[in-house]
Design a protein around this motif. Structure first.
Motif, PDB file in Angstrom:
ATOM      1  N   PHE A  25      -1.166  86.148  77.008  1.00 35.60           N
ATOM      2  CA  PHE A  25      -1.482  86.331  75.598  1.00 35.60           C
ATOM      3  C   PHE A  25      -0.391  85.790  74.671  1.00 35.60           C
ATOM      4  N   ALA A  26       0.618  85.176  75.266  1.00 36.14           N
ATOM      5  CA  ALA A  26       1.693  84.583  74.466  1.00 36.14           C
ATOM      6  C   ALA A  26       1.233  83.222  73.949  1.00 36.14           C
ATOM      7  N   SER A  27       1.219  83.073  72.635  1.00 35.95           N
ATOM      8  CA  SER A  27       0.811  81.788  72.054  1.00 35.95           C
ATOM      9  C   SER A  27       2.034  80.896  71.874  1.00 35.95           C
ATOM     10  N   LYS A  28       1.790  79.597  71.919  1.00 37.48           N
ATOM     11  CA  LYS A  28       2.864  78.618  71.781  1.00 37.48           C
ATOM     12  C   LYS A  28       2.687  77.873  70.464  1.00 37.48           C
ATOM     13  N   ASN A  29       3.796  77.695  69.769  1.00 38.57           N
ATOM     14  CA  ASN A  29       3.730  77.034  68.464  1.00 38.57           C
ATOM     15  C   ASN A  29       3.429  75.546  68.562  1.00 38.57           C
ATOM     16  N   ASP A  30       3.674  74.958  69.736  1.00 37.92           N
ATOM     17  CA  ASP A  30       3.391  73.522  69.900  1.00 37.92           C
ATOM     18  C   ASP A  30       2.071  73.263  70.613  1.00 37.92           C
ATOM     19  N   ASP A  31       1.247  74.295  70.747  1.00 40.44           N
ATOM     20  CA  ASP A  31      -0.066  74.151  71.382  1.00 40.44           C
ATOM     21  C   ASP A  31      -0.929  73.232  70.514  1.00 40.44           C
ATOM     22  N   PRO A  32      -1.498  72.171  71.092  1.00 43.97           N
ATOM     23  CA  PRO A  32      -2.264  71.214  70.287  1.00 43.97           C
ATOM     24  C   PRO A  32      -3.659  71.711  69.885  1.00 43.97           C
ATOM     25  N   ARG A  33      -4.116  72.788  70.494  1.00 46.41           N
ATOM     26  CA  ARG A  33      -5.458  73.286  70.172  1.00 46.41           C
ATOM     27  C   ARG A  33      -5.491  73.854  68.751  1.00 46.41           C
ATOM     28  N   PRO A  34      -6.667  73.971  68.153  1.00 45.28           N
ATOM     29  CA  PRO A  34      -6.741  74.594  66.826  1.00 45.28           C
ATOM     30  C   PRO A  34      -6.261  76.041  66.901  1.00 45.28           C
ATOM     31  N   LYS A  35      -5.580  76.476  65.852  1.00 45.75           N
ATOM     32  CA  LYS A  35      -5.011  77.829  65.856  1.00 45.75           C
ATOM     33  C   LYS A  35      -6.001  78.837  65.301  1.00 45.75           C
ATOM     34  N   TYR A  36      -5.820  80.094  65.690  1.00 50.33           N
ATOM     35  CA  TYR A  36      -6.542  81.194  65.077  1.00 50.33           C
ATOM     36  C   TYR A  36      -5.590  82.372  65.032  1.00 50.33           C
ATOM     37  N   TYR A  37      -5.318  82.866  63.834  1.00 52.22           N
ATOM     38  CA  TYR A  37      -4.337  83.934  63.622  1.00 52.22           C
ATOM     39  C   TYR A  37      -5.083  85.208  63.255  1.00 52.22           C
ATOM     40  N   ALA A  64      -9.597  88.541  68.905  1.00 57.37           N
ATOM     41  CA  ALA A  64      -8.566  87.697  69.509  1.00 57.37           C
ATOM     42  C   ALA A  64      -9.003  87.194  70.892  1.00 57.37           C
ATOM     43  N   ARG A  65      -9.547  88.078  71.714  1.00 58.64           N
ATOM     44  CA  ARG A  65      -9.984  87.680  73.061  1.00 58.64           C
ATOM     45  C   ARG A  65     -11.145  86.683  72.980  1.00 58.64           C
ATOM     46  N   PHE A  66     -12.059  86.905  72.042  1.00 62.20           N
ATOM     47  CA  PHE A  66     -13.193  86.000  71.885  1.00 62.20           C
ATOM     48  C   PHE A  66     -12.727  84.605  71.454  1.00 62.20           C
ATOM     49  N   MET A  67     -11.866  84.539  70.450  1.00 63.49           N
ATOM     50  CA  MET A  67     -11.411  83.235  69.964  1.00 63.49           C
ATOM     51  C   MET A  67     -10.558  82.511  71.000  1.00 63.49           C
ATOM     52  N   ARG A  68      -9.830  83.279  71.802  1.00 62.26           N
ATOM     53  CA  ARG A  68      -9.044  82.657  72.879  1.00 62.26           C
ATOM     54  C   ARG A  68      -9.992  82.020  73.899  1.00 62.26           C
ATOM     55  N   ALA A  69     -11.082  82.727  74.230  1.00 63.58           N
ATOM     56  CA  ALA A  69     -12.063  82.185  75.172  1.00 63.58           C
ATOM     57  C   ALA A  69     -12.795  80.979  74.586  1.00 63.58           C
ATOM     58  N   LYS A  70     -12.874  80.922  73.241  1.00 61.23           N
ATOM     59  CA  LYS A  70     -13.538  79.794  72.574  1.00 61.23           C
ATOM     60  C   LYS A  70     -12.650  78.560  72.497  1.00 61.23           C
ATOM     61  N   GLY A  71     -11.423  78.671  73.009  1.00 57.16           N
ATOM     62  CA  GLY A  71     -10.562  77.495  73.078  1.00 57.16           C
ATOM     63  C   GLY A  71      -9.516  77.395  71.993  1.00 57.16           C
ATOM     64  N   TYR A  72      -9.279  78.478  71.251  1.00 55.73           N
ATOM     65  CA  TYR A  72      -8.278  78.461  70.190  1.00 55.73           C
ATOM     66  C   TYR A  72      -6.920  78.918  70.719  1.00 55.73           C
ATOM     67  N   ASN A  73      -5.879  78.405  70.080  1.00 52.63           N
ATOM     68  CA  ASN A  73      -4.529  78.921  70.300  1.00 52.63           C
ATOM     69  C   ASN A  73      -4.394  80.147  69.413  1.00 52.63           C
ATOM     70  N   VAL A  74      -4.578  81.322  70.006  1.00 49.46           N
ATOM     71  CA  VAL A  74      -4.666  82.561  69.221  1.00 49.46           C
ATOM     72  C   VAL A  74      -3.282  83.174  69.053  1.00 49.46           C
TER      73      VAL A  74
END
Length: 885
Positions: A25-37, A64-74
């Motif tokens: 569940f740790a998000s990375k600031n350099d993740d190229p995927r679209p973000k969701y906060y 948060a879990r749903f958006m992570r499964a949808k491919g977002y950098n949550v």
């Protein structure tokens, strides 16, 4: 098929450990995927989480879990709003250091939060009392000071003479300090303020763009900002009646149309004219001293008995030099609002009416409702504040309110009079826009808060602490034996040398309002590892704004308003490049419970009570003694009435997933949820049902192969397999859109409906054909993924049972096959001569001729036509058929 019951007590800690070990569940600031906060308002570390926390954080976790499964950098972080008076109270009562008390509470609450199974990025955790956090807050204060957004000014404040501290309005109860019980005084003191009023209009206008905020929250903010258009009027004073020959009194009014209903003028006790008059009138001075004891809270002033003192000063009506109005000092007029002076039109303002009725000043109605006879329209105890036509108003008579306002403005704008002390001419009336919003006073006379980083030097005045000397940390060797601010009577901490001249100086001993701490924490979460600056602008600009913010409506005004201001201030000082911090706002309802009270009036907890059902009624008894207990109303859970439920007890008894499911299923998330042991038990039974259903599905799914050798997808599907697949993808579509709209209780209803459909297939017990076995495996897999955001531990266990690889928490959200959502038939409304007579269901691909034949064969259509010939049939595709006879 397994006969075992699902064991939450064994399963949940195991999956929580695995999630932590893999840091998924740790998000990375350099993740190229679209973000969701996604962010829930962080808690105050009181030492225990309550059931409301479980609801609040579960709502955010599902998203948060749903958006992570949808491919977002949550980004889904957690921290602690850790400064504040409760820690000082604990220090006084328990003889412990505020720091130790706070961090012990954080450790206890963090353990509790982990037990809920939240998908939080704990690597970003901080507490606002960490010097590594408030160091940057101090830096931003100094940046705002340089930018003109922070300054020191004198203000009227509530002063507790026993505790020797300024009190917030909410801490003044019936005119007394909430802790000491001392009569509160109003004192003029210097304090630090943030210049939020510089953004009044912008904060107001920007609300229109926050279309993902609740309307009620935006309205509350609009009302707090309080924009009003009106007229600034210079009333001439009869100089013969003034203490020092004063010649005018300025007032701001939004109702210049009611000038001919004026009966008195009222000024604040702090108005210069009142002070000048009091200097020559001991009785007035005594009156002013008395009314200053009620505090400065608007709510207190509004509800206090209206009191006034006739100063003997007379004001001249702007349209009649012979019309003199008495000038009162009144307890309901504040210097901080408008000009600190008003004219009173009692017929159309309830506060003014109460005042004149007390002092026998009378009233004259000047607005008459439509249809009412002006000759018989009178006002007694209730003011009229509605629409109508002007009466008793000379040249305004017969006008609408708006027309009268315009006429008064035009006349007073063109009338000129010399300005006192200047000689130049200026209009008697001037159109003006005023705001209710006042600058944000942030000074607090307490120890446990962020130190304000300035130094007071007798030679250099106010000197900012140099940036390289930040943070100004709190001393730990403090004593709370004396009343007042522990920093102020610390023997050494406040004594320093001036950074500018090197002479003796003292630190600012006030600390910042804790609202400051929570007005920018969301930006700090984007890069809490930056040691040199409050934010890393490139990262903050990419990760913000918060896409979905979740919290209680009790914070809908001040916290949100201050956060919106602070984001603008951070932009002005170069720390971020945006103005609005929260793109979406959601206010969840409370968790409520009925209360239980013994005959002696003492409250008892739900855990001590047994509910018995007798006939159509319910009876409560105390389990320990069997005595009857009165069942009270359903109320917000509170410690005082003991109608609380301990989350630890619920999780120990049923598991976190059951608590999460109940919180989501029982009520729309924006409404209160009534805690019910019976419905919690129902949620527990549903968990076991899902566990059995998945295990049964897994047995059938073996026909469709295993993860080492999965069976190929069938080329075609029979009717039963196709129906199950349609149910699965329909549920997938509805739950996906429901989560996006935060309609979680609706999502859970769709999951139950889908589980029933799958259960009906399994209940037949026959060995399924390969196509149905494949459909069962697909359906069970989709079912597990649908409930995984709500019940993640159960989902992980079921994921293993189905033979899936990896963790369901890391799996992609299933793809919807849209062709399965298209129904084979369609139902059309049937009308005869424009009046509905029934419905007809036809194949979706039916031609018009076939539709006409089906419609004309309906008995209801034949009866409506009554044997008359059909002139034409109009078919509106996919909607309606109209038969014209």
């Amino acid at each position: 098929m397994t006969a075992e019951r699902y064991n939450a007590r064994e399963s949940e800690p195991r999956w929580q450990r695995l999630w932590d070990e893999k840091a998924i569940f740790a998000s990375k600031n350099d993740d190229p995927r679209p973000k969701y906060y996604v962010l829930e308002m962080f808690p105050y570390p009181s030492g225990r989480i309550h059931i409301g926390h479980v609801r609040n954080y579960t709502l955010g976790d599902v998203l948060a879990r749903f958006m992570r499964a949808k491919g977002y950098n949550v980004l889904h972080p957690m921290g602690w709003d850790a400064f504040g008076l409760p820690a000082e109270n604990a220090a006084i009562e328990r003889k412990v250091a505020p720091k130790a008390w706070t961090y012990d509470n954080i450790a206890a609450m963090k353990k509790q939060l982990r037990s809920i199974g939240l998908s939080l990025d704990w690597s970003r955790e901080f507490a606002t009392c960490d010097p590594s956090y408030y160091k940057h807050q101090q830096k931003m204060f100094l940046d705002m000071l340089r930018a003109g957004l922070a300054e020191r000014e004198k203000r009227k404040l509530n002063w507790d003479p026993v505790d020797m501290t300024v009190l917030a309005n909410e801490q003044v109860i019936d005119g007394r300090g909430w802790r000491s019980g001392a009569v509160v005084e109003q004192r003029e003191m210097s304090q630090w303020v943030f210049k939020i009023t510089k953004y009044s209009q912008e904060l107001l206008e920007a609300l229109d763009g926050l279309d993902r905020w609740p309307d009620k929250v935006r309205l509350m903010q609009r009302n707090w900002i309080g924009r009003s258009e009106g007229l600034l009027i210079r009333f001439a004073l009869d100089a013969a009646t003034t203490p020092a020959g004063e010649s005018e009194l300025k007032i701001f009014t939004t109702r210049p149309d009611t000038l001919f209903g004026a009966k008195f003028m009222a000024i604040s006790a702090d108005h210069p004219l009142a002070q000048a008059a009091a200097a020559k009138n001991p009785k007035l001075a005594e009156f002013i001293a008395d009314i200053k004891k009620i505090g400065t809270a608007q709510s207190i002033i509004d509800t206090a008995e209206k009191q006034g003192f006739d100063t003997g000063i007379k004001a001249v009506h702007p349209f009649d030099p012979n019309w003199k109005l008495p000038v009162y000092v009144a307890n309901f007029v504040l210097m901080e609002y408008g000009t600190g002076a008003i004219f009173g039109c009692p017929a159309h303002d309830q506060r003014d009416l109460d005042f004149v009725n007390k002092y026998d000043l009378g009233n004259v109605p000047v607005v008459c409702p439509e249809g009412q006879d002006p000759k018989t329209f009178v006002i007694t105890d209730v003011a009229y504040d509605g629409d109508g036509r002007m009466i008793n108003s000379r040249f305004l008579d017969g006008m609408t309110i708006e027309a009268a306002k315009e006429e008064v403005a035009k006349r007073l704008e063109t009338e000129l009079r010399a300005l006192p002390g200047e000689g130049r001419l200026a209009p008697v009336g001037e159109r003006q826009v005023n705001f209710r919003l006042r600058d944000w006073g942030i000074s607090r006379q307490r120890y446990w808060g962020c130190p304000i980083p300035v130094i007071h030097c007798p030679t250099c005045d106010v000197v900012p602490v140099p940036d390289d000397q930040l943070p100004v940390t709190l001393p730990e060797d403090v004593s709370f034996d004396k009343p007042g601010n522990a920093l102020d009577h610390h023997p050494t901490w406040k004594h320093v040398t001036c950074p500018k001249c090197g002479g003796k100086a003292v630190r600012e001993t006030d600390t910042m309002d804790t609202f400051v701490d929570s007005s920018w924490y969301f930006a700090r979460f984007t890069d809490p590892w930056n040691e040199t600056a409050p934010t890393t602008p490139a990262v903050a600009n990419r990760m913000m704004p918060v896409d979905q913010y979740i919290g209680g409506v009790e914070h809908a005004i001040l916290h949100l308003l201050y956060s919106r201001f602070f984001t603008r201030a951070m932009k002005a000082t170069g720390h971020i490049d945006m103005t609005e911090p929260f793109a979406g706002m959601f206010t969840q309802g409370m968790v409520v419970h009925e209360t239980y009270q013994k005959a002696d009036g003492s409250w008892v907890t739900p855990a001590e009570v047994k509910i018995e059902v007798a006939g159509n009624g319910r009876r409560a008894v105390l389990m320990a003694t069997g005595e009857d207990v009165e069942i009270g109303p359903i109320e917000k859970m509170s410690k005082s009435k003991k109608n609380t439920v301990d989350p630890d007890d619920i999780i120990a008894s049923y598991g976190a997933d059951v608590a999460r499911w109940f919180m989501l299923s029982d009520s729309p998330p924006d409404r209160d949820v009534i805690w019910s042991d019976e419905r919690v038990q129902g949620a527990s039974r549903f968990v076991q049902r899902l566990w059995r259903l998945v295990n049964e599905s897994a047995e059938i799914a073996k026909i469709a192969g295993n993860k080492a050798a999965p069976a190929a997808r069938p080329a075609t599907f029979g009717p039963e397999a196709l129906a199950l697949r349609k149910a699965a993808h329909s549920a997938l579509d509805k739950v996906s859109s429901g989560i996006e709209r935060l309609h979680f209780n609706v999502c859970l209803a769709h999951i139950r409906e889908f589980a029933n459909a799958l259960s009906e297939v399994l209940a037949k017990g026959d060995k399924p054909a390969p196509d149905l076995a494949w459909a069962v495996k697909e359906a069970a897999t989709i079912l597990v993924q649908l409930f995984s955001p709500m019940m993640p531990h159960l989902a992980e266990e079921c994921w293993v049972v189905l033979g899936q690889t990896g963790l369901v928490s890391e799996a992609d959200w299933p793809q919807i096959e849209r062709d399965l959502l298209v129904e084979d038939s369609v139902t059309l409304v049937v009308q005869v001569n424009g009046k509905k007579r029934g419905d007809v269901t036809v194949p979706r691909a039916a031609q018009n001729a076939d539709i006409e034949a089906a419609v004309l064969a309906l008995d209801a259509v034949k009866a409506a036509l009554g044997g008359k010939p059909v002139r034409k049939v109009i078919v509106v595709p996919m909607r309606i058929v109209n038969v014209v006879g």
